[in-house]
Design a protein around this motif. Structure first.
Motif, PDB file in Angstrom:
ATOM      1  N   HIS A   1       0.817  -1.221   0.000  1.00 15.56           N
ATOM      2  CA  HIS A   1       0.000   0.000   0.000  1.00 15.56           C
ATOM      3  C   HIS A   1       0.848   1.268   0.000  1.00 15.56           C
ATOM      4  O   HIS A   1       0.343   2.334  -0.328  1.00 15.56           O
ATOM      5  N   ALA A   2       2.128   1.165   0.404  1.00 12.68           N
ATOM      6  CA  ALA A   2       2.987   2.353   0.480  1.00 12.68           C
ATOM      7  C   ALA A   2       3.509   2.768  -0.894  1.00 12.68           C
ATOM      8  O   ALA A   2       4.203   3.778  -0.998  1.00 12.68           O
ATOM      9  N   ALA A   3       3.204   1.999  -1.920  1.00 15.61           N
ATOM     10  CA  ALA A   3       3.692   2.316  -3.261  1.00 15.61           C
ATOM     11  C   ALA A   3       2.580   2.961  -4.079  1.00 15.61           C
ATOM     12  O   ALA A   3       1.499   2.378  -4.236  1.00 15.61           O
ATOM     13  N   TYR A   4       2.854   4.162  -4.617  1.00 17.43           N
ATOM     14  CA  TYR A   4       1.902   4.846  -5.494  1.00 17.43           C
ATOM     15  C   TYR A   4       2.303   4.492  -6.921  1.00 17.43           C
ATOM     16  O   TYR A   4       2.763   5.323  -7.686  1.00 17.43           O
ATOM     17  N   THR A   5       2.195   3.199  -7.207  1.00 17.60           N
ATOM     18  CA  THR A   5       2.516   2.706  -8.544  1.00 17.60           C
ATOM     19  C   THR A   5       2.131   1.235  -8.614  1.00 17.60           C
ATOM     20  O   THR A   5       1.733   0.635  -7.618  1.00 17.60           O
ATOM     21  N   GLN A   6       2.272   0.677  -9.778  1.00 17.63           N
ATOM     22  CA  GLN A   6       1.983  -0.729 -10.009  1.00 17.63           C
ATOM     23  C   GLN A   6       3.003  -1.610  -9.277  1.00 17.63           C
ATOM     24  O   GLN A   6       4.205  -1.432  -9.453  1.00 17.63           O
ATOM     25  N   THR A   7       2.528  -2.515  -8.429  1.00 20.03           N
ATOM     26  CA  THR A   7       3.467  -3.508  -7.880  1.00 20.03           C
ATOM     27  C   THR A   7       3.016  -4.930  -8.192  1.00 20.03           C
ATOM     28  O   THR A   7       3.819  -5.852  -8.201  1.00 20.03           O
ATOM     29  N   SER A   8       1.715  -5.096  -8.473  1.00 14.79           N
ATOM     30  CA  SER A   8       1.198  -6.453  -8.670  1.00 14.79           C
ATOM     31  C   SER A   8       1.864  -7.162  -9.842  1.00 14.79           C
ATOM     32  O   SER A   8       2.086  -8.368  -9.808  1.00 14.79           O
ATOM     33  N   LYS A   9       2.194  -6.400 -10.890  1.00 14.79           N
ATOM     34  CA  LYS A   9       2.762  -7.091 -12.052  1.00 14.79           C
ATOM     35  C   LYS A   9       4.173  -7.596 -11.749  1.00 14.79           C
ATOM     36  O   LYS A   9       4.689  -8.452 -12.452  1.00 14.79           O
ATOM     37  N   TYR A  10       4.792  -7.078 -10.694  1.00 10.34           N
ATOM     38  CA  TYR A  10       6.122  -7.553 -10.315  1.00 10.34           C
ATOM     39  C   TYR A  10       6.058  -8.638  -9.236  1.00 10.34           C
ATOM     40  O   TYR A  10       6.766  -9.633  -9.312  1.00 10.34           O
ATOM     41  N   VAL A  11       5.237  -8.395  -8.197  1.00 10.51           N
ATOM     42  CA  VAL A  11       5.251  -9.330  -7.063  1.00 10.51           C
ATOM     43  C   VAL A  11       3.880  -9.917  -6.739  1.00 10.51           C
ATOM     44  O   VAL A  11       3.745 -10.645  -5.755  1.00 10.51           O
ATOM     45  N   GLY A  12       2.858  -9.609  -7.559  1.00 12.33           N
ATOM     46  CA  GLY A  12       1.586 -10.292  -7.372  1.00 12.33           C
ATOM     47  C   GLY A  12       1.723 -11.709  -7.909  1.00 12.33           C
ATOM     48  O   GLY A  12       2.562 -11.976  -8.779  1.00 12.33           O
ATOM     49  N   SER A  13       0.933 -12.642  -7.364  1.00 15.48           N
ATOM     50  CA  SER A  13       0.854 -13.991  -7.926  1.00 15.48           C
ATOM     51  C   SER A  13       2.215 -14.644  -8.153  1.00 15.48           C
ATOM     52  O   SER A  13       2.701 -14.755  -9.274  1.00 15.48           O
ATOM     53  N   ILE A  14       2.834 -15.075  -7.077  1.00 14.72           N
ATOM     54  CA  ILE A  14       4.143 -15.734  -7.140  1.00 14.72           C
ATOM     55  C   ILE A  14       3.933 -17.229  -6.905  1.00 14.72           C
ATOM     56  O   ILE A  14       3.397 -17.631  -5.867  1.00 14.72           O
ATOM     57  N   GLY A  15       4.342 -18.034  -7.866  1.00 15.19           N
ATOM     58  CA  GLY A  15       4.144 -19.480  -7.772  1.00 15.19           C
ATOM     59  C   GLY A  15       4.995 -20.102  -6.668  1.00 15.19           C
ATOM     60  O   GLY A  15       6.004 -19.523  -6.236  1.00 15.19           O
ATOM     61  N   ALA A  16       4.587 -21.290  -6.211  1.00 18.36           N
ATOM     62  CA  ALA A  16       5.332 -21.991  -5.161  1.00 18.36           C
ATOM     63  C   ALA A  16       6.784 -22.185  -5.599  1.00 18.36           C
ATOM     64  O   ALA A  16       7.052 -22.533  -6.748  1.00 18.36           O
TER      65      ALA A  16
ATOM     66  N   LYS B   1      10.260 -13.273  -6.542  1.00 20.49           N
ATOM     67  CA  LYS B   1      10.132 -12.104  -7.418  1.00 20.49           C
ATOM     68  C   LYS B   1      10.464 -10.855  -6.608  1.00 20.49           C
ATOM     69  O   LYS B   1      10.474 -10.891  -5.371  1.00 20.49           O
ATOM     70  N   SER B   2      10.713  -9.747  -7.309  1.00 20.59           N
ATOM     71  CA  SER B   2      11.039  -8.522  -6.579  1.00 20.59           C
ATOM     72  C   SER B   2      10.478  -7.301  -7.297  1.00 20.59           C
ATOM     73  O   SER B   2      10.142  -7.354  -8.485  1.00 20.59           O
TER      74      SER B   2
ATOM     75  N   ALA C   1      -0.861 -11.202  -1.979  1.00 17.56           N
ATOM     76  CA  ALA C   1      -1.729 -10.941  -3.122  1.00 17.56           C
ATOM     77  C   ALA C   1      -1.469 -11.968  -4.215  1.00 17.56           C
ATOM     78  O   ALA C   1      -0.770 -11.699  -5.190  1.00 17.56           O
ATOM     79  N   PRO C   2      -2.020 -13.173  -4.049  1.00 20.80           N
ATOM     80  CA  PRO C   2      -1.853 -14.176  -5.102  1.00 20.80           C
ATOM     81  C   PRO C   2      -2.655 -13.810  -6.349  1.00 20.80           C
ATOM     82  O   PRO C   2      -2.325 -14.231  -7.445  1.00 20.80           O
ATOM     83  N   GLY C   3      -3.721 -13.038  -6.151  1.00 17.36           N
ATOM     84  CA  GLY C   3      -4.590 -12.678  -7.263  1.00 17.36           C
ATOM     85  C   GLY C   3      -6.032 -13.041  -6.970  1.00 17.36           C
ATOM     86  O   GLY C   3      -6.312 -14.005  -6.257  1.00 17.36           O
TER      87      GLY C   3
END
Ligand code: CU
Ligand code: CU
Length: 660
Positions: free
Chosen positions: A262-277, A281-282, A298-300
């Protein structure tokens, strides 16, 4: 008992609808819930808490809850010695506990470190010196350049808070995409986006590990859910305004996880959202807007909410430039105590989680945590609380008995200032920075959510004023949940009074079998909040089991979706397993189970969802089925009445014949 193989690709369950057994005999189901303890309590007037001597006496003194209470009493010994409560009574209780502890064959459990950064209350000469120094600090006049007191509680005007000149665009932005947007952005009075090129130099890097697991939450209760860094909440992240921050997120669990910041005023999900077992990611971003923020898994899709319900969240604080908060300006020094306090809820079932009916409400990962380990301050200490209500459902009205705020800052932004007040009202993911001074009247100041259901479920703690408290000049109590080694968790599990597992089967009364007799031809199981409801049912052979998916967010697929099914993992020897089709919202599917035995099942896309069906021919006799809700007495009463009638008639006839 045999174990069935899970074939994720197969969803066409074969239905064996055998003829139902005639329901001639009726049975009763008995649901025996654990008897509630109703101990006689004695009151500690310092903290308005009750210590139940029955709970902690005898053999029970060495249970988890007994030891928790003991620790609370020991840590509050200084309060009692100061005459806040009945010393004789407490002394007797402690002597009794010591005797039980000494007699016990079990060695004392290793004391779990709850807050490594908390200083125990020990009276020393240096503490007195520290207290005098603190008092001197408090009495200092406002530093030159302090702003005028806020007027009427209104927020400062944009004009007053606008930066004097545009910020310089960092060099590493020179070749960034959409540079014209970034240039405009950095020239604005408001704060820039957090967007940076992903090769920007990093000021602070945080590595986080996400998985599934268990923690001890106090009160004798073990919680099974989802963890961040092996705890609930995860690590407290503290950065400075302007820092380029990197989150390195490692999924070392068995299901997808991810991160929302929430502290980021930008897209973060495309980098660290939905990370497989098994994947890491960073993301890099620039923390530009000061405040107190939530971060969470945030798996999605549907799984985001479910993993937050499961326990994957933490606090991130973006500190404003030094001196931005008004009490710091007025007192001319940093806070003596900085408390990072995260309120959150845990649930025993997915159904309760969706309905917002928590079993426990916690501060920093443990019920009654700061009752057991009060936080020490000295008269006049400057306290700053970074308060975050994670929820995920319940409103918090945070209050400290005996304190009126000096200043609060909505969501921690130094310009969103309000003077005074008794509470802050925070919905899920809402936050405040709260500033005040500890009064020069020694004793306990109780901090709590004044939504009293939450108070009594664990959201309560103590700030203690003690002139001789041995505390550092500036110290922090972080929001991290307690962390346990594997060995410690094995110990806790073996001793737990209760295990709650919203998605699996624990030992909460909601996880006990709901028993249906053969008069019930169809048993309905809801699927809601990634859990089955009821989780465990006992039915007669031939009963139809119907599952209905009550989860609504059924877009997407797999873990990301509220699409569910039921697939056996373990079945009786002669039985056939089943795998229902995937059910979207409000869809149903039925199976008929004929063979007696235990059927364990899971949801294929969410294998941590667990259900159980016990198929059992009733052994019994007269009564009513509590879960069936069907009146069964009549079926017995009429034949019995008939029998009585026949016997009476025969007796009458015999008597008459005898008379004749
Ligand atoms: Cu997760
Ligand atoms: Cu599912």
């Amino acid at each position: 008992m045999k174990t069935t193989r899970i074939k994720i690709s197969e969803y066409a369950g074969s239905l064996s609808r055998a003829k139902r057994l005639p329901s001639v005999f009726l049975t009763v189901g008995t649901l025996l819930l654990a008897a509630a303890m109703s101990p006689q309590a004695t009151a500690c007037t310092a903290c308005n808490l009750s210590f139940a001597d029955e709970v902690i006496s005898g053999d029970r003194a060495n249970t988890l809850i007994g030891r928790d209470l003991r620790r609370a009493m020991e840590n509050q010994r200084h309060l009692r010695l100061d005459g806040f409560t009945d010393q004789n009574l407490v002394a007797a209780q402690l002597a009794m506990l010591d005797a039980v502890q000494a007699d016990s064959e079990q060695p004392e459990q290793p004391r779990v470190m709850l807050a490594a950064n908390m200083t125990p209350a020990v009276s020393t000469a240096s503490a007195v010196t520290g207290a005098v120094r603190a008092a001197a600090n408090v009495s200092a006049t406002a530093v030159p350049g302090s702003p005028a007191a806020p007027q009427g509680g209104v927020f400062p005007t944009a004009e007053a808070s606008a930066p004097a000149k545009p910020r310089p665009l960092p060099d590493y932005m020179a070749n960034a995409d959409f540079i014209e947007v970034l240039e405009r952005d950095y020239a604005l009075a408001t704060r820039p986006y957090s967007t940076v090129p992903q090769d920007a130099p990093v000021d602070k890097r945080f590595h986080m590990k996400l998985n599934e697991g268990s923690v001890y939450i106090g009160n004798g209760v073990v919680y099974e859910g989802f963890l961040m860094d092996g705890k609930i909440p995860g690590q407290t992240i503290i950065v400075n305004e302007g820092d380029v921050v990197e989150f390195v997120v490692e999924n070392n669990g068995d299901i997808p996880h991810g991160m929302s910041i929430h502290a980021a005023y930008t897209q973060t999900s495309k980098y660290v959202g939905s990370i497989g077992a098994g994947t890491t990611k960073s993301v890099r971003f620039r923390a530009m807007t000061p405040g107190v923020y939530m971060y969470h898994c945030a798996p999605g899709g549907h799984a985001i909410g479910m993993h937050v319900i499961g326990g994957q969240y933490g606090m991130m604080v973006v500190r404003p430039k030094p001196g931005s908060y008004r009490l710091e300006q007025e007192l001319g020094h940093e806070p003596n105590l900085e408390l990072f306090l995260l309120q959150h809820e845990l649930y025993a079932t997915g159904k309760d989680a969706i309905a917002g009916k928590p079993d426990y409400v916690l501060f920093n990962g443990r019920t009654f945590r700061y009752i057991e380990e009060p936080i020490m301050t000295r008269p006049g200490d400057y306290v700053r609380i970074n308060f975050l209500n994670v929820g995920p459902n319940i409103l918090s009205t945070f209050h400290i008995v005996g304190i009126i705020w000096d200043y609060v800052y909505w969501q921690g932004h130094p310009e969103a200032i309000l003077p005074g007040g008794q509470t802050v009202t925070a919905g899920p993911s809402d936050s405040f920075v709260i500033e005040f001074r500890m009064p020069p009247d020694e004793g306990a100041y109780t901090m709590l959510s004044h939504a009293v259901g939450s108070t009594n479920r664990g959201a309560i703690g103590l700030l203690v004023v003690d002139a001789e408290a041995d505390v550092e000049a500036h110290r922090k109590v972080l929001a991290d949940g307690p962390q346990f080694s594997e060995m410690e968790m094995r110990g806790y599990k073996s001793e737990a009074t209760r295990v709650i597992a919203p998605f699996g089967i624990g030992t909460h009364p909601a996880d006990e079998p709901v028993v249906f007799g053969p008069e019930t031809s169809e048993v309905k199981i809801s699927i809601i909040g990634n859990s089955y409801h009821p989780k465990v049912v006992q039915v007669a052979p031939g009963t139809t089991i119907t599952w209905t998916n009550e989860d609504a967010f059924t877009y997407l697929a797999g873990e990301y979706s509220g699409v569910h099914n039921a697939q056996t993992t373990s079945i009786p020897d002669d039985a056939e397993g089943f795998m229902t089709p995937l059910l979207t919202h409000a869809e149903s599917h039925s199976e008929v189970l004929e063979i007696e035995g235990v059927y364990d099942y899971i949801c294929t896309p969410h294998p941590y969802m667990k259900g159980r069906i016990i198929v059992k021919q009733p052994e019994y006799s007269l009564g009513t089925g509590p879960a069936a809700g069907t009146a069964t007495l009549g079926v017995w009463v009429f034949p019995l009445l008939g029998l009585c009638l026949v016997v009476s008639t025969l007796a009458l006839v015999r008597n008459r014949n005898g008379d004749a």
